[in-house]
Design a protein around this motif. Sequence first.
Motif, PDB file in Angstrom:
ATOM      1  N   ALA A 175       4.169   0.856 -11.671  1.00 50.88           N
ATOM      2  CA  ALA A 175       2.868   0.233 -11.401  1.00 50.88           C
ATOM      3  C   ALA A 175       2.620   0.174  -9.899  1.00 50.88           C
ATOM      4  N   ILE A 176       3.630  -0.208  -9.164  1.00 54.71           N
ATOM      5  CA  ILE A 176       3.483  -0.314  -7.705  1.00 54.71           C
ATOM      6  C   ILE A 176       3.143   1.035  -7.093  1.00 54.71           C
ATOM      7  N   GLU A 177       3.822   2.052  -7.556  1.00 55.13           N
ATOM      8  CA  GLU A 177       3.586   3.382  -6.994  1.00 55.13           C
ATOM      9  C   GLU A 177       2.156   3.858  -7.191  1.00 55.13           C
ATOM     10  N   GLU A 178       1.576   3.406  -8.295  1.00 59.43           N
ATOM     11  CA  GLU A 178       0.227   3.882  -8.593  1.00 59.43           C
ATOM     12  C   GLU A 178      -0.872   3.086  -7.920  1.00 59.43           C
ATOM     13  N   MET A 179      -0.490   1.977  -7.288  1.00 59.45           N
ATOM     14  CA  MET A 179      -1.512   1.154  -6.670  1.00 59.45           C
ATOM     15  C   MET A 179      -1.665   1.519  -5.196  1.00 59.45           C
ATOM     16  N   PRO A 180      -2.904   1.631  -4.775  1.00 56.18           N
ATOM     17  CA  PRO A 180      -3.117   2.006  -3.393  1.00 56.18           C
ATOM     18  C   PRO A 180      -3.118   0.788  -2.484  1.00 56.18           C
ATOM     19  N   GLY A 181      -2.786   1.024  -1.254  1.00 54.15           N
ATOM     20  CA  GLY A 181      -2.995   0.027  -0.211  1.00 54.15           C
ATOM     21  C   GLY A 181      -2.272  -1.292  -0.382  1.00 54.15           C
ATOM     22  N   HIS A 182      -2.932  -2.313   0.019  1.00 50.48           N
ATOM     23  CA  HIS A 182      -2.346  -3.646   0.038  1.00 50.48           C
ATOM     24  C   HIS A 182      -2.595  -4.332  -1.286  1.00 50.48           C
ATOM     25  N   ILE A 183      -1.540  -4.827  -1.885  1.00 52.40           N
ATOM     26  CA  ILE A 183      -1.649  -5.419  -3.197  1.00 52.40           C
ATOM     27  C   ILE A 183      -0.914  -6.752  -3.238  1.00 52.40           C
ATOM     28  N   THR A 184      -1.223  -7.544  -4.218  1.00 54.37           N
ATOM     29  CA  THR A 184      -0.565  -8.841  -4.379  1.00 54.37           C
ATOM     30  C   THR A 184       0.305  -8.821  -5.622  1.00 54.37           C
ATOM     31  N   ALA A 185       1.150  -9.833  -5.721  1.00 57.02           N
ATOM     32  CA  ALA A 185       2.011  -9.958  -6.890  1.00 57.02           C
ATOM     33  C   ALA A 185       1.162  -9.996  -8.160  1.00 57.02           C
ATOM     34  N   GLU A 186       0.070 -10.684  -8.068  1.00 56.22           N
ATOM     35  CA  GLU A 186      -0.826 -10.812  -9.214  1.00 56.22           C
ATOM     36  C   GLU A 186      -1.361  -9.441  -9.644  1.00 56.22           C
TER      37      GLU A 186
ATOM     38  N   GLN B 141       0.441 -10.352   0.628  1.00 58.82           N
ATOM     39  CA  GLN B 141       0.123  -8.965   0.332  1.00 58.82           C
ATOM     40  C   GLN B 141       1.281  -8.089   0.759  1.00 58.82           C
ATOM     41  N   PHE B 142       1.434  -6.984   0.059  1.00 59.15           N
ATOM     42  CA  PHE B 142       2.462  -6.072   0.500  1.00 59.15           C
ATOM     43  C   PHE B 142       2.046  -4.641   0.252  1.00 59.15           C
ATOM     44  N   ALA B 143       2.790  -3.744   0.826  1.00 67.22           N
ATOM     45  CA  ALA B 143       2.456  -2.334   0.702  1.00 67.22           C
ATOM     46  C   ALA B 143       3.727  -1.521   0.593  1.00 67.22           C
ATOM     47  N   LEU B 144       3.602  -0.432  -0.130  1.00 69.94           N
ATOM     48  CA  LEU B 144       4.706   0.498  -0.264  1.00 69.94           C
ATOM     49  C   LEU B 144       5.020   1.096   1.092  1.00 69.94           C
ATOM     50  N   ARG B 145       6.286   1.153   1.403  1.00 67.28           N
ATOM     51  CA  ARG B 145       6.703   1.880   2.586  1.00 67.28           C
ATOM     52  C   ARG B 145       6.842   3.325   2.166  1.00 67.28           C
ATOM     53  N   SER B 146       5.800   4.078   2.363  1.00 71.57           N
ATOM     54  CA  SER B 146       5.809   5.429   1.819  1.00 71.57           C
ATOM     55  C   SER B 146       6.436   6.408   2.794  1.00 71.57           C
ATOM     56  N   HIS B 147       6.829   7.524   2.270  1.00 69.54           N
ATOM     57  CA  HIS B 147       7.503   8.490   3.112  1.00 69.54           C
ATOM     58  C   HIS B 147       6.635   9.676   3.484  1.00 69.54           C
ATOM     59  N   ALA B 148       5.941  10.209   2.504  1.00 71.60           N
ATOM     60  CA  ALA B 148       5.047  11.303   2.838  1.00 71.60           C
ATOM     61  C   ALA B 148       3.680  10.731   3.187  1.00 71.60           C
ATOM     62  N   ALA B 149       3.012  11.357   4.122  1.00 72.04           N
ATOM     63  CA  ALA B 149       1.672  10.914   4.454  1.00 72.04           C
ATOM     64  C   ALA B 149       0.774  11.157   3.255  1.00 72.04           C
ATOM     65  N   HIS B 150       0.112  10.138   2.820  1.00 72.45           N
ATOM     66  CA  HIS B 150      -0.812  10.354   1.722  1.00 72.45           C
ATOM     67  C   HIS B 150      -1.903   9.301   1.803  1.00 72.45           C
ATOM     68  N   HIS B 151      -3.070   9.759   2.130  1.00 74.17           N
ATOM     69  CA  HIS B 151      -4.181   8.842   2.268  1.00 74.17           C
ATOM     70  C   HIS B 151      -5.006   8.850   0.999  1.00 74.17           C
ATOM     71  N   HIS B 152      -5.573   7.700   0.713  1.00 74.34           N
ATOM     72  CA  HIS B 152      -6.323   7.580  -0.514  1.00 74.34           C
ATOM     73  C   HIS B 152      -7.766   7.212  -0.260  1.00 74.34           C
ATOM     74  N   ALA B 153      -8.629   7.866  -0.980  1.00 71.67           N
ATOM     75  CA  ALA B 153     -10.003   7.405  -1.081  1.00 71.67           C
ATOM     76  C   ALA B 153     -10.123   6.838  -2.485  1.00 71.67           C
ATOM     77  N   VAL B 154     -10.361   5.555  -2.586  1.00 73.33           N
ATOM     78  CA  VAL B 154     -10.376   4.900  -3.888  1.00 73.33           C
ATOM     79  C   VAL B 154     -11.791   4.519  -4.286  1.00 73.33           C
TER      80      VAL B 154
END
Lengths: 143, 143
Positions: A27-38, A80-93
Motif C-alpha cells: 500500500a505504501i509503495e503505491e501511494m504518492p508523496g506525503h501520506i499519513t498513517a490514516e 506525514q511521511f514519505a518513501l525514501r525512494s531510490h530511483a527518480a520517479h516523479h508523479h503527476a496525480v
Amino acid sequence: MTPGYLIEELKRRGVRVTPQRAIILEAIEEMPGHITAEDVFTAVQRVNRYINLATVYRTLDLLRGLDLIIETDMGASAVQFALRSHAAHHHAVCRQCGRSFEFPDELLAPVIDELATHYRFTADARHVVIFGWCDSCGETERG
Amino acid sequence: MTPGYLIEELKRRGVRVTPQRAIILEAIEEMPGHITAEDVFTAVQRVNRYINLATVYRTLDLLRGLDLIIETDMGASAVQFALRSHAAHHHAVCRQCGRSFEFPDELLAPVIDELATHYRFTADARHVVIFGWCDSCGETERG
DNA sequence: TTCGCAATTGCGAACGAGTTGCGAAACTTG
DNA sequence: CAAGTTTCGCAACTCGTTCGCAATTGCGAA
C-alpha cells in the motif's frame, strides 16, 4: 520504482515479512508523496479489513527504524511521511480519479537547480508529486 | 479555487482538521465576497446545528493567523472577512522541520506547460508542493 | 513433522495536546 | 444605555498515537 521493493528490502535485512506487513508495504509503495498513517490504514483496509491500526503504526515505526521512510512531524496534527525512494520517479496525480503518471526527471531538473541555487533548498529530486487533472477527468471538471 | 483548498492547506501545514473545522472551511469556500462571522455561522448551522459560534470565531482567527483570509473591517458593525486568493505560488516543504517556503510560479511554468502539451495532464498550477530539505536541516541529514 | 521461542498481532484502554461547547463577561456602536 | 458582536475561562471531549497483554505466528532446530 520496483514493485515489491520494500518487501524485498525487509527480507534482505532478515526482518519478518508477515502477510499484514506485505499488505501494508504494498500500500505504501503505491501511494504518492506525503501520506499519513490514516491514509495507509484506509488503503490497507481495502485489501484486508482485519488489519489493525496499531499494526500500521508499528510497521511505519519499523520502516523508519530501517531508514526506508522519512517522517515529517509538522507539529500538532498527523505525522506525514514519505518513501525514501531510490530511483527518480516523479508523479503527476489526478485529483479526480487518483490515477498517477510518472514523468521524467529531466523535466524537473531546472526547477530543482533553481531551488538549490536561489533558495538554498535541496529538493527531494527523486520524488516530486504534482497534483492536477488527467486527460479524461479534465474534460468533465476543472478547478 | 480548488474545492477543499482550505482543508488541504490546513492539513499541509500540520493543523488539525476537525469535523467542525471542515464544515466551517467548506462553508467559507462556498460563500462569495465579504462575509461576517454571523454569515458563516448561519451557513454552518445548516449543516450541523451543534457547532458553536465561538468555534466559528476561533476558526476565523486561525485562518487569519495562517493568512488564508483577510479581515476587511469596513467600519460596519460586524467585522468582514474575505478568502485570500493567493496568486499562483508553490511550496517547498522541509521534510525535517516541516517549515515551508514559497517560490514563484515562473519557476514551475515550463514544467506545467510541458505536462499539458506532452502528457495531456492539467497540473494544479496554483499549488504545487515539492519536498526536500531546507538550508539548515540539509546540512545534518540527506535523502 | 513437531517443538520451542521470540517476534508479531489484535484489541481495548490510556495518553497528552489541541479543540470544543457553554455561559458569562467584555467590548462596540448608535 | 441597549443591542449586537466578540472574547474568555474552563471542563469535557476528540484526535492521532502508543501501550500492555494475551493469543497467534513464523521459522530454525530437533
